[in-house]
Design a protein around this motif. Structure first.
Motif, PDB file in Angstrom:
ATOM      1  N   LYS A 157     -64.011 -34.681   7.196  1.00 27.64           N
ATOM      2  CA  LYS A 157     -63.599 -33.369   7.689  1.00 27.64           C
ATOM      3  C   LYS A 157     -63.263 -33.429   9.185  1.00 27.64           C
ATOM      4  O   LYS A 157     -64.064 -33.833  10.018  1.00 27.64           O
ATOM      5  N   ASP A 171     -51.558 -40.657  -0.747  1.00 29.46           N
ATOM      6  CA  ASP A 171     -51.504 -39.457  -1.593  1.00 29.46           C
ATOM      7  C   ASP A 171     -52.909 -38.949  -1.906  1.00 29.46           C
ATOM      8  O   ASP A 171     -53.156 -37.733  -1.894  1.00 29.46           O
ATOM      9  N   GLU A 174     -54.435 -37.142   1.100  1.00 31.31           N
ATOM     10  CA  GLU A 174     -53.762 -35.857   1.291  1.00 31.31           C
ATOM     11  C   GLU A 174     -54.255 -34.828   0.271  1.00 31.31           C
ATOM     12  O   GLU A 174     -54.536 -33.672   0.607  1.00 31.31           O
ATOM     13  N   GLN A 175     -54.375 -35.249  -0.993  1.00 31.24           N
ATOM     14  CA  GLN A 175     -54.836 -34.343  -2.042  1.00 31.24           C
ATOM     15  C   GLN A 175     -56.289 -33.921  -1.828  1.00 31.24           C
ATOM     16  O   GLN A 175     -56.641 -32.754  -2.000  1.00 31.24           O
ATOM     17  N   SER A 177     -57.878 -33.811   1.031  1.00 26.09           N
ATOM     18  CA  SER A 177     -57.934 -32.952   2.200  1.00 26.09           C
ATOM     19  C   SER A 177     -57.553 -31.522   1.850  1.00 26.09           C
ATOM     20  O   SER A 177     -58.208 -30.559   2.291  1.00 26.09           O
ATOM     21  N   GLN A 178     -56.509 -31.365   1.050  1.00 25.49           N
ATOM     22  CA  GLN A 178     -56.074 -30.026   0.653  1.00 25.49           C
ATOM     23  C   GLN A 178     -57.078 -29.371  -0.286  1.00 25.49           C
ATOM     24  O   GLN A 178     -57.416 -28.189  -0.127  1.00 25.49           O
ATOM     25  N   ARG A 179     -57.573 -30.137  -1.256  1.00 23.05           N
ATOM     26  CA  ARG A 179     -58.463 -29.558  -2.265  1.00 23.05           C
ATOM     27  C   ARG A 179     -59.790 -29.110  -1.663  1.00 23.05           C
ATOM     28  O   ARG A 179     -60.335 -28.062  -2.048  1.00 23.05           O
ATOM     29  N   ASN A 181     -60.352 -28.697   1.710  1.00 19.14           N
ATOM     30  CA  ASN A 181     -60.142 -28.093   3.031  1.00 19.14           C
ATOM     31  C   ASN A 181     -60.783 -28.940   4.131  1.00 19.14           C
ATOM     32  O   ASN A 181     -61.545 -28.450   4.981  1.00 19.14           O
ATOM     33  N   GLY A 183     -59.054 -30.806   6.427  1.00 14.90           N
ATOM     34  CA  GLY A 183     -58.292 -30.856   7.666  1.00 14.90           C
ATOM     35  C   GLY A 183     -58.088 -32.258   8.201  1.00 14.90           C
ATOM     36  O   GLY A 183     -58.098 -32.482   9.420  1.00 14.90           O
ATOM     37  N   LYS A 185     -56.295 -35.480   9.497  1.00 16.81           N
ATOM     38  CA  LYS A 185     -55.023 -35.874  10.101  1.00 16.81           C
ATOM     39  C   LYS A 185     -54.675 -37.263   9.565  1.00 16.81           C
ATOM     40  O   LYS A 185     -55.425 -38.226   9.796  1.00 16.81           O
TER      41      LYS A 185
END
Length: 305
Positions: A157, A171, A174-175, A177-179, A181, A183, A185
């Motif tokens: 995080k 990928d 990224e997934q 991080s989105q799922r 939350n 954040g 970089k």
């Protein structure tokens, strides 16, 4: 009604009349196979073009003489031998370096005929390219500094993570991080060696990559005292040798060649050579075969003779 009587000469003559066309049919040469796609190109040029990776140890990497070697390279050389036997012509190999980002374009554009590295075989990619049977099963993990508080993906995080551009590892981060939350970089490096350098120089808190490649960097850079690989998998990634889609003749050669390696025991020998024994460049990974790959080997049917 008058009865018909056949003498022995007449019977023999009748049998010869029946057998003659059958014998002719048996001795007639089969129609030659019309080659197409990659096999036709190989027959016409005497060459197959292999795309290789420069830093995917132990699958495809450069030795001290700057020649590509590795587990995937050996498998591809077996495929080239099978293709040569199929078209009854000796084949040379032309080596072309590719990266995670440009390997798919290199294949679909016809710049390479086989990609022999550490490429994950999945449904999304098979919409644009084809793959051999599975040759290895890896999984995404994190490499972090030995004193890092990062033990699992939730610890990312707000952190900076480096991954190689064009990989399923990027990928996955990224997934996640989105799922969740997180954040994160994400830095997308050109290739695996560049990603490792970003981590080593403090440009990221973690390097997300296939576990076997991460262990390869630890061994090659003698960095086991500086970095560790986390325990949990973030994804599972089955590897295959990449080839062009819609080329059934060549796909059959690739499929049969890899299945023969598996069922003959040669793939297990290659695994031992590249993952358990000392490598030609001096490293020893000591990574036992995964249960997933063992199951794939056990379930693989023999290739047709």
């Amino acid at each position: 009604m008058r009865a018909w009587r056949l003498t022995l000469p007449a019977v023999l003559a009748a049998w010869l009349a029946v057998l003659a066309p059958m014998a002719a049919a048996q001795t007639t040469a089969p129609e030659p196979v019309v080659l197409a796609g990659t096999l036709k190109k190989a027959r016409d040029t005497g060459t197959l073009v292999i795309g290789y990776r420069e830093s995917s140890l132990p699958f495809s990497y450069l030795n001290q003489a700057k020649r590509p070697i590795g587990y995937s390279i050996d498998i591809c050389q077996a495929i080239v031998s099978a293709a040569a036997a199929e078209i009854s012509r000796e084949l040379a190999i032309r080596w072309v370096p590719v990266t995670s980002e440009n390997r798919f374009d290199a294949m679909t554009s016809g710049r390479i005929d086989l990609e022999c590295g550490s490429t994950t075989r999945n449904a999304e990619r098979m919409r644009t390219v084809a793959f051999s049977p599975v040759i290895f099963v890896a999984g995404t993990k994190l490499m972090v500094p030995r004193n890092s508080p990062i033990k699992a993906f939730r610890d990312l995080k707000g952190k900076t993570v480096v991954a190689t551009a064009g990989t399923t590892n990027a990928d996955s981060i990224e997934q996640l991080s989105q799922r969740f939350n997180l954040g994160v970089k994400l830095i997308r490096a050109r290739d695996h060696a560049d990603a490792f350098e970003v981590l080593r120089n403090g440009g990221a808190a973690a390097y997300a990559g296939d576990d076997v490649l991460l262990y390869g960097f630890l061994a090659r850079a003698d960095a086991g005292k500086q970095f560790v690989v986390t325990r949990d998998f973030l994804s599972y990634d089955p590897y295959g040798i990449m080839l062009r889609r819609d080329d059934p003749q060549f796909a059959s050669v690739v499929d049969n060649a890899v299945r023969h390696l598996i069922t003959s025991g040669e793939l297990e020998r290659l695994y031992k050579q590249w993952f358990l024994n000392r490598l030609p460049t001096g490293e020893r990974l000591g990574i036992p075969m995964s249960a997933q790959l063992e199951d794939i080997i056990a379930a693989t049917p023999q290739a047709p003779e």
